[in-house]
Design an enzyme around this catalytic site. Structure first.
Site, mmCIF file in Angstrom:
data_model
loop_
_atom_site.group_PDB
_atom_site.id
_atom_site.type_symbol
_atom_site.label_atom_id
_atom_site.label_comp_id
_atom_site.label_asym_id
_atom_site.label_seq_id
_atom_site.Cartn_x
_atom_site.Cartn_y
_atom_site.Cartn_z
ATOM 1 N N ARG A 1 33.575 36.892 36.866
ATOM 2 C CA ARG A 1 33.212 37.865 37.613
ATOM 3 C C ARG A 1 31.750 38.288 37.004
ATOM 4 O O ARG A 1 31.662 38.641 35.829
ATOM 5 C CB ARG A 1 33.907 38.856 38.023
ATOM 6 C CG ARG A 1 34.768 37.724 39.310
ATOM 7 C CD ARG A 1 35.480 38.793 40.214
ATOM 8 N NE ARG A 1 36.821 37.547 40.767
ATOM 9 C CZ ARG A 1 37.780 38.061 40.776
ATOM 10 N NH1 ARG A 1 38.169 39.282 40.756
ATOM 11 N NH2 ARG A 1 38.785 37.116 41.039
ATOM 12 N N VAL B 1 44.927 33.010 53.262
ATOM 13 C CA VAL B 1 46.344 32.723 53.280
ATOM 14 C C VAL B 1 46.722 33.703 54.068
ATOM 15 O O VAL B 1 45.547 34.786 54.623
ATOM 16 C CB VAL B 1 47.696 33.418 52.159
ATOM 17 C CG1 VAL B 1 47.082 31.979 51.130
ATOM 18 C CG2 VAL B 1 46.638 34.701 51.407
ATOM 19 N N HIS C 1 37.871 31.941 40.676
ATOM 20 C CA HIS C 1 38.543 32.850 40.215
ATOM 21 C C HIS C 1 39.372 30.647 40.194
ATOM 22 O O HIS C 1 38.669 30.119 40.428
ATOM 23 C CB HIS C 1 39.826 33.014 42.163
ATOM 24 C CG HIS C 1 38.773 32.642 43.032
ATOM 25 N ND1 HIS C 1 39.925 33.012 44.028
ATOM 26 C CD2 HIS C 1 38.288 31.910 43.545
ATOM 27 C CE1 HIS C 1 38.971 32.787 45.302
ATOM 28 N NE2 HIS C 1 38.007 31.490 45.049
ATOM 29 N N GLN D 1 43.384 33.479 34.828
ATOM 30 C CA GLN D 1 44.024 33.135 35.587
ATOM 31 C C GLN D 1 44.939 32.023 36.105
ATOM 32 O O GLN D 1 44.935 31.360 35.542
ATOM 33 C CB GLN D 1 43.363 33.140 36.549
ATOM 34 C CG GLN D 1 42.984 34.366 37.994
ATOM 35 C CD GLN D 1 42.378 34.855 38.901
ATOM 36 O OE1 GLN D 1 42.015 32.873 39.797
ATOM 37 N NE2 GLN D 1 42.018 35.862 40.427
ATOM 38 N N ALA E 1 51.424 29.466 48.077
ATOM 39 C CA ALA E 1 49.862 30.053 46.915
ATOM 40 C C ALA E 1 49.943 31.732 46.298
ATOM 41 O O ALA E 1 50.442 32.020 46.450
ATOM 42 C CB ALA E 1 49.294 29.765 47.279
ATOM 43 N N TRP F 1 34.370 39.031 45.085
ATOM 44 C CA TRP F 1 33.673 38.058 44.673
ATOM 45 C C TRP F 1 32.771 38.059 43.869
ATOM 46 O O TRP F 1 32.200 37.070 44.380
ATOM 47 C CB TRP F 1 34.386 36.604 44.618
ATOM 48 C CG TRP F 1 35.910 37.068 44.525
ATOM 49 C CD1 TRP F 1 36.829 36.461 44.089
ATOM 50 C CD2 TRP F 1 36.229 36.492 45.403
ATOM 51 N NE1 TRP F 1 38.302 36.800 44.523
ATOM 52 C CE2 TRP F 1 38.150 36.380 45.465
ATOM 53 C CE3 TRP F 1 36.246 36.431 47.149
ATOM 54 C CZ2 TRP F 1 38.724 36.337 46.797
ATOM 55 C CZ3 TRP F 1 37.235 36.022 48.312
ATOM 56 C CH2 TRP F 1 38.223 36.194 48.286
HETATM 57 N N1 DAH Z 1 42.295 34.281 44.375
HETATM 58 C C1 DAH Z 1 42.439 35.880 44.463
HETATM 59 C C2 DAH Z 1 41.590 36.670 43.120
HETATM 60 O O1 DAH Z 1 41.242 35.736 42.190
HETATM 61 C C3 DAH Z 1 43.833 35.917 43.482
HETATM 62 C C4 DAH Z 1 44.900 34.998 44.775
HETATM 63 C C5 DAH Z 1 45.750 35.554 45.872
HETATM 64 C C6 DAH Z 1 45.446 33.867 44.351
HETATM 65 C C7 DAH Z 1 46.085 35.348 46.888
HETATM 66 C C8 DAH Z 1 46.113 33.205 45.492
HETATM 67 C C9 DAH Z 1 46.445 33.631 46.433
HETATM 68 O O2 DAH Z 1 46.580 31.656 45.359
HETATM 69 O O3 DAH Z 1 47.186 33.384 47.394
HETATM 70 O O4 DAH Z 1 42.090 37.747 43.347
#
Ligand code: DAH
Length: 340
Positions: free
Chosen positions: A209, A266, A183, A223, A308, A163
């Site tokens: 970003r 995760v 995010h 998002q 998630a 990120w």
């Molecule tokens: N936050 C991640 C991104 O911005 C996307 C994401 C991936 C969110 C996996 C989640 C997850 O909750 O379980 O790239």
């Protein structure tokens, strides 16, 4: 006192009454026709005022200048009143003409509508809300603690490079740094901190970003984060939920693909793509919430589990409407926006 003397006294009070009555009369007038009649009555050839001036020789010789000057003063005063009133009547006529010109064709009002990205956010949220998810929002300016640390991305961890971050140019406060959230995932920790399971929530919001823009990347975008925590959730719940969401948004015929992916918060992690122009396009990342994340907010990972996901809103809007460049959304071009 001779006859002429007493006549002179009388004329002053008569002139004063005459002036008062003329003033009261003109007050009530709002038509040009009535104003003309008023002028004849008070300033015309047969008016009391004209008579006084014409017959000035009937008054005592010493009084004549005073009477003459008084009468002329009144004539001037009434003349001004007349002109003022005339202007008022003219203006009223013009403005009432403007306001009630029924012959002009009407202006069609511009009716606004929701931005296509807002429409998509609402559709996605309502798909999840029909599955029992609540909707929440969170701060766009975040602590690095929530954006990274509590999501199992400690300081100096290489995963932070996933990120590119816009940091807030401020002194650290007690060792904490601020950033524009990269995010919506930081809301996972914020919600778990304040609530006990079961949790089912989606969080739409803007993210930022530090990235160059191109047809599929904007430096700011939206998002929708999802989080479900309970005593017995497993990977089939994750798949079932996301399948159902995809069918609601893209229809039941659309093909869906899950692949392994890596996100520090995760385990296991996946990404989900749908078929698009004989290819796959990724629309979200997801996974089972990492035990370390559960621990960091004080949940017992032996007792609770959950999943998630993070949905890219602009991607979904692009697929649904066949838009080839993400930058169209934020160009403020009415020719583009008014199509939705
Ligand atoms: N936050 C991640 C991104 O911005 C996307 C994401 C991936 C969110 C996996 C989640 C997850 O909750 O379980 O790239």
């Amino acid at each position: 006192m001779n006859l002429k003397d007493s006549k002179s006294k009388l004329v002053f009070s008569e002139l004063s009454d005459f002036k008062k009555i003329a003033e009261i009369d003109i007050e009530k007038i709002n038509q040009a026709q009535d104003l003309e009649e008023w002028k004849i009555k008070y300033l015309g050839r047969k008016s009391f005022l004209t008579n006084v001036l014409r017959d000035i020789k009937n008054y005592d010789i010493s009084e004549r200048p005073a009477i003459g000057s008084e009468a002329n003063k009144i004539r001037k005063f009434l003349g001004n009143l007349f002109e003022e009133k005339q202007n008022i009547i003219k203006n009223n006529q013009q403005s009432s003409l403007g306001a009630f010109d029924y012959s002009l064709s009407g202006r069609i009002p511009n009716i606004g509508r929701l931005h296509p990205v807002t429409q998509t956010i609402r559709e996605v949220c309502s798909a999840f809300s029909s599955l029992g998810f609540q909707i929440q929002e969170g701060p766009e300016v975040e602590w690095d603690l929530y954006n990274f640390d509590l999501l199992n991305i400690p300081k100096n961890h290489p995963a932070r490079d996933m990120w590119d971050t816009l940091w807030i140019d401020e002194e650290e406060i007690e060792g904490k740094k601020m950033l524009l959230r990269t995010h919506t995932s930081p809301m996972q920790a914020r919600i778990m901190e304040k609530n006990d399971p079961p949790i089912r929530v989606v969080i739409p919001g803007k993210c930022y970003r530090y990235e160059a823009t191109d047809s599929t990347h904007e430096w700011h975008f939206n998002q929708i984060e999802g989080l479900a925590i309970d005593t017995n959730l497993n990977f089939t719940d994750l798949k079932g939920t996301l399948y159902d969401f995809a069918r609601k948004i893209f229809g039941s015929e659309r093909k869906i693909r899950f692949r392994c992916d890596y996100f520090p918060f995760v385990e296991p992690g996946v990404d989900m793509s749908i078929d698009w122009n004989n290819d796959w396009i990724e629309i979200l990342g997801a996974g089972m919430v990492h035990p370390k994340v559960l621990e960091s907010v004080g949940y017992d990972p032996e007792k609770y589990s959950g999943f998630a996901f993070g949905v890219g809103v602009e991607r979904i809007a692009m697929i649904r409407h066949g838009i080839d460049d993400i930058r169209h959304f934020y160009g403020n071009d009415m020719r583009f926006l008014s199509q939705f």
